[in-house]
Write a protein that holds these residues in place. Structure first.
Motif, PDB file in Angstrom:
ATOM      1  N   SER B  33       0.804  -1.300  -0.149  1.00 31.67           N
ATOM      2  CA  SER B  33       0.016   0.019  -0.018  1.00 31.67           C
ATOM      3  C   SER B  33       0.809   1.335  -0.073  1.00 31.67           C
ATOM      4  O   SER B  33       2.074   1.349   0.490  1.00 31.67           O
ATOM      5  N   ASP B  34       0.316   2.192  -0.507  1.00 30.13           N
ATOM      6  CA  ASP B  34       1.228   3.676  -0.447  1.00 30.13           C
ATOM      7  C   ASP B  34       0.798   4.284   0.910  1.00 30.13           C
ATOM      8  O   ASP B  34       0.417   3.643   1.815  1.00 30.13           O
ATOM      9  N   HIS B  36      -0.975   6.814   1.743  1.00 29.41           N
ATOM     10  CA  HIS B  36      -2.223   7.395   2.113  1.00 29.41           C
ATOM     11  C   HIS B  36      -3.480   6.461   2.500  1.00 29.41           C
ATOM     12  O   HIS B  36      -4.072   6.338   1.904  1.00 29.41           O
ATOM     13  N   VAL B  37      -2.984   6.126   3.712  1.00 30.60           N
ATOM     14  CA  VAL B  37      -3.649   5.056   4.373  1.00 30.60           C
ATOM     15  C   VAL B  37      -4.534   5.345   5.527  1.00 30.60           C
ATOM     16  O   VAL B  37      -3.788   6.148   6.367  1.00 30.60           O
ATOM     17  N   SER B  66      -8.836  -4.402  -1.260  1.00 30.16           N
ATOM     18  CA  SER B  66      -7.680  -3.541  -1.833  1.00 30.16           C
ATOM     19  C   SER B  66      -8.368  -2.650  -2.816  1.00 30.16           C
ATOM     20  O   SER B  66      -7.717  -1.722  -3.309  1.00 30.16           O
ATOM     21  N   ARG B  67      -9.535  -2.982  -3.522  1.00 30.79           N
ATOM     22  CA  ARG B  67      -9.966  -1.915  -4.206  1.00 30.79           C
ATOM     23  C   ARG B  67     -10.738  -0.657  -3.447  1.00 30.79           C
ATOM     24  O   ARG B  67     -11.245   0.322  -4.129  1.00 30.79           O
ATOM     25  N   LEU B  68     -10.686  -0.780  -2.104  1.00 31.45           N
ATOM     26  CA  LEU B  68     -11.223   0.406  -1.669  1.00 31.45           C
ATOM     27  C   LEU B  68     -10.107   1.476  -1.311  1.00 31.45           C
ATOM     28  O   LEU B  68      -8.957   1.052  -1.032  1.00 31.45           O
ATOM     29  N   ASP B  69     -10.377   2.746  -1.577  1.00 32.38           N
ATOM     30  CA  ASP B  69      -9.556   3.869  -1.482  1.00 32.38           C
ATOM     31  C   ASP B  69      -9.009   3.900   0.115  1.00 32.38           C
ATOM     32  O   ASP B  69      -9.892   3.687   1.006  1.00 32.38           O
ATOM     33  N   SER B  70      -7.746   4.063   0.064  1.00 31.92           N
ATOM     34  CA  SER B  70      -7.118   4.567   1.164  1.00 31.92           C
ATOM     35  C   SER B  70      -7.141   3.358   2.420  1.00 31.92           C
ATOM     36  O   SER B  70      -6.973   3.447   3.643  1.00 31.92           O
ATOM     37  N   SER B  72      -5.186  -0.026   3.614  1.00 34.48           N
ATOM     38  CA  SER B  72      -4.099  -1.163   3.262  1.00 34.48           C
ATOM     39  C   SER B  72      -4.575  -2.445   3.734  1.00 34.48           C
ATOM     40  O   SER B  72      -5.092  -2.890   4.785  1.00 34.48           O
ATOM     41  N   ARG B 182     -14.916   2.687   9.460  1.00 36.69           N
ATOM     42  CA  ARG B 182     -14.427   3.957   9.363  1.00 36.69           C
ATOM     43  C   ARG B 182     -15.181   5.212   9.763  1.00 36.69           C
ATOM     44  O   ARG B 182     -14.766   6.064  10.204  1.00 36.69           O
TER      45      ARG B 182
END
Lengths: 229, 627
Positions: B33-34, B36-37, B66-70, B72, B182
């Motif tokens: 992951s990048d 921005h999590v 993994s298809r969800l934004d932000s 990990s 979230r």
């Protein structure tokens, strides 16, 4: 057979890739070639499989900056295109470095690559560089080295098995050792076994070490060492 | 927000353990992951890498999340005993695979419950992660622990350890669960508020919001459930989540390709979900209803995409009963044509005897390596096959063996079960007689020079009554009875040509306890773990004595769970969870079993009234005609 093209590939076994076994690397390369969609040749017989050949096996825990495999292709593909495809299909811990075609009659990698260079990095070693260097010189001057490998005692002639002086240096608290070893038909002296022997003889303590095979060479008739690619 | 990376502490230990490639990540297809999590999710298989990585459900859930934004998404597997010992002595906690983060620091940890004997390994995971076992002991600072998977249909023995369970299929639910988490986190609410949010989602069961009251049966001394009472406003029954159309769910076509050999080392593509053949012992047959096929076009497209992306040389068309797929012959024909000359083969898992024909044999033979075929007659006599509703007759089996050996196969494995309801010694002896007939037919259909290659394997397991099946009320045979039946079996097997293996009776007994246990089993699981029980599916790790000691320490009589017959009126620990199949249907099937009457498959003939389609609001999805 004459319509096949023998392609030699250089790759690395980097960082975490050091922990892969030789067999795991073999299986991974098979998949890398498939993912790259190269026109690979298949063997005949009861269990057809991709025609691949590898250089000398590398132990678990040893990385490498220069490993090789040969893959036979049923069609010629430009080296640049092959390299790009293989790089795309591989991973960060098994990066593909270079490719080139070699003659069909070249000896196999396993048979021809007899000289191996290793670099070991030993962490938190509690003895001086000079003491370790002296121990390696002493071992090299013996007629025979007795060493335990895979739970068996083996005997090696250092003059044959260690063709170059061992170099020891230190940088930022890490002791670096360069070992050059020759493969023999009777069995190869493992670099980690030699290093462990030297460290034990010095009664040295250390945290751990990491071993990397840095080069592989063939010995040609005039005694020169040449790289496979 | 980034979490600490523990690999620098783990790496020095790898030289001292078996198979260090279990722990190195960076495989082809792995997603890192990048930065921005805002939500760290882990999916845990309670087993080693080589077992867990092959698990298709894990791959699907990781892919969906993994298809969800932000978000990990990381995998979590258990270290083998050699590394876990070193981790404890070096104070290194359980870590995720991708980024080697402490599991303790995740926001959400999903743990699959693959089989009953994995429960103590789940405790091992929690302990290694330094997470308290019981949900009641964990505040908001700990990850949300959610369970799912095949054994979720009776999660009661581990109900106290989990914050919630997802019952059923997770493709759509995983985004909802993460979404609720979230929102909760942003709102800064209490853990109680989070659990209520989750309980509002379809298919999510929050055990702490359901009170189970017990009493002791005077006659047997068994713990009996008086009532399962939900908190105000909650449904008394939680219905499983179900995906209505497989073609609308894209599976991962570029999954992680392991470096090491894993248990199913091939590209696995799920071609259909559900099986309504109605075998009465089979929990999966009840819990995965109704049948929903993936279309032939989708299967061929996804298979080719998967092979190209992964580089595997074998694609497995998986499901509970792949040979029943109405378009399978078309799929095999198209795949054989596309893959010809590539060295890639197509394999099918265990086949039904009655779905295997001459044409099927040729198509499968043409798809590559003929490693071996597996069939599951399950019982030695027609009478007993009727009791269990395995609608297969002896001649079909022998014809199938003939087709297979004519087409070039030389290895066949046959699965049977002992300890089935109404079983007699004659039924067990018939297994040996049938195995011998199979061997004879195999020889007849094999050229003389190749007969030495014939291998007939007979694998015999012990019947374990499972929740949500028509046999859920039946007693399991006692250990002594199973040992006696093993002897009957051994004496009945032909002396040559057959390789017999059978499952450990002690393991099966334990499965019988856990499969139908209730919440009162939790202290036993903890004690068994303390005694050293983990990785019990590995024969070298399993010790019955650890469990016997745990039962004694907790004053728990396991025979009252495994070997006790239930009445139809008794409240069962799992009754508040529904697969859609009604209890009255299961009871009807139990009675038909006693009468040796069979029931047809609704995806082939008409509805048999299990109620799953009506209750769940779904329908059978079949592309062609099943015959």
């Amino acid at each position: 057979m004459s319509s096949e093209f023998r392609l030699r590939v250089q790759f690395e076994k980097r960082e975490k890739g050091a922990w892969l076994s030789h067999l795991e690397v073999l299986h991974t390369v098979d998949r890398i070639v498939r993912r790259a969609r190269l026109p690979y040749a298949i063997t005949q017989g009861f269990n057809p499989h991709m025609k691949l050949a590898f250089g000398p096996a590398l132990g678990v825990g040893t990385g490498s900056t220069g490993e090789y495999f040969d893959v036979w292709l049923s069609e010629y593909v430009k080296p640049d295109n092959v390299l790009a495809a293989l790089q795309q299909a591989s991973t960060a811990v098994l990066p593909i470095v270079a490719v080139g075609y070699v003659g069909a009659k070249e000896p196999s990698l396993a048979a021809s690559l007899t000289i191996m260079e290793f670099r070991a990095r030993v962490y938190a070693l509690d003895i001086e560089v000079s003491e370790l260097e002296a121990e390696f010189r002493r071992l090299q001057q013996q007629e025979v080295i007795e060493i335990e490998q895979k739970n068996k005692i083996k005997f090696f002639d250092p003059a044959t098995c260690i063709p170059k002086d061992v170099i020891v240096s230190q940088e930022e608290g890490v002791t670096e050792i360069t070992l050059t070893l020759r493969v023999s038909q009777a069995g190869s002296l493992r670099p980690d076994s030699l290093l462990n022997l030297a460290l034990a003889n010095c009664n040295a303590h250390y945290s751990h070490f990491m071993m990397v095979r840095t080069s592989l060479f063939s010995e040609i008739d005039d005694g020169q060492w040449v790289r496979p690619l | 927000m980034s979490l600490p990376n523990l690999f620098a502490r783990i790496e020095p230990l790898l030289a001292r353990v078996e198979r260090p490639s279990r722990y190195i990540n960076s495989e082809y297809g792995a997603v890192h992951s990048d930065e921005h999590v805002d939500c760290h999710v882990g999916f845990c298989y309670p087993g080693t890498y080589e077992v867990g990585q092959a698990n298709q459900a894990l791959q699907i859930l990781c892919y969906q999340a993994s298809r969800l934004d932000s978000v990990s998404v990381q995998r979590v597997f258990l270290p083998w005993v050699d590394l876990s010992e070193l981790m404890r002595s070096h104070d290194i906690p359980l870590f995720t695979l991708e980024e080697c983060n402490p599991v303790r620091d995740l926001d959400i940890l999903g743990i699959t419950l693959p089989y009953e004997l994995s429960f103590t390994t789940i405790l091992e995971a929690l302990d290694l992660a330094k997470i308290p076992f019981y949900s009641r002991d964990r505040d908001e600072s700990y990850p949300l622990i959610i369970g799912g998977g095949p054994s979720v249909y009776n999660p009661e023995p581990v109900a106290g350890f989990f914050d919630a369970f997802l019952v059923g299929e997770g493709e759509e639910a995983v985004a909802e669960i993460i979404g609720q988490y979230r929102e909760w986190k942003q709102a800064g609410e209490s853990k109680t508020a989070l659990l209520k949010r989750l309980a509002s989602l379809s298919g999510v069961y929050v055990p702490s919001l359901y009170n189970v009251s017990l009493s002791t049966d005077e006659l047997t001394g068994a713990a009996i459930i008086d009532a399962v009472t939900p908190n105000d406003g909650l449904s008394p029954v939680i219905y499983k989540r179900v995906v209505t159309n497989m073609d609308e769910q894209t599976p991962p076509t570029c999954p992680v390709v392991p470096y090491m050999d894993v248990v199913h080392d091939r590209f696995a593509l799920e071609v259909l979900r559900g099986c309504t053949r109605g075998c009465r012992f089979c929990q999966a047959g009840m819990t995965y209803r109704p049948v929903r096929e993936r279309s032939a076009d989708e299967i061929v497209k996804l298979a080719l995409k998967g092979i190209a992306c992964t580089g595997y040389d074998d694609v497995s068309l998986t499901s509970l009963s792949t040979a029943d797929h109405s378009q399978l012959e078309e799929v095999l024909r198209r795949l054989n044509k596309q893959l010809q000359g590539s060295g890639v083969s197509v394999s099918l898992p265990s086949l039904r005897v009655d779905a295997f024909s001459v044409d099927m044999a040729r198509l499968i033979a043409g798809s590559g390596k003929k490693s071996g075929l597996t069939f599951a007659p399950e019982a030695g006599t027609q009478r007993l096959r009727n009791v269990i509703n395995k609608n297969v007759d002896e001649q079909q089996l022998l014809d199938t063996i003939g087709y297979a050996f004519d087409a070039g196969w030389r290895r066949v494995k046959l699965y049977f079960m002992i300890g089935l309801p109404t079983e007699t010694d004659a039924d067990i002896e018939a297994i040996g007689q049938l195995a011998y007939k199979v061997f004879e037919v195999a020889r007849e259909h094999t050229p003389k020079g190749q007969r030495g290659n014939i291998r007939i394997g007979v694998s015999v397991s012990t019947f374990v009554p499972k929740a949500h099946t028509p046999f859920q009320w039946e007693p399991q045979n006692t250990l002594e009875e199973i040992y006696r039946k093993h002897k009957v079996l051994r004496d009945a097997m032909p002396r040559k040509g057959i390789e017999l293996s059978y499952h450990d009776a002690e393991v099966s007994f334990l499965e019988g306890v856990v499969a139908r246990g209730g919440r009162d089993l939790a202290p036993v699981l903890v004690q068994a773990w303390k005694n050293g029980a983990r990785f019990d599916a590995w024969s070298e790790q399993f010790r019955l004595s650890r469990w016997i000691d745990a039962f004694e320490t907790c004053d728990f009589d396991p025979t009252l769970v495994a070997n006790r017959e239930r009445s139809f009126d008794e409240i069962l620990p799992w009754d508040h969870l529904s697969t859609g199949v009604s209890k009255s249907y299961l009871k009807r099937e139990a009675l038909r079993a006693r009468d040796e009457k069979t029931t047809k498959d609704c995806s082939f003939s008409g509805c048999t009234g299990c109620d799953a389609c009506d209750v769940l609001g779904v329908d059978i999805v079949v592309g062609g005609v099943r015959s």
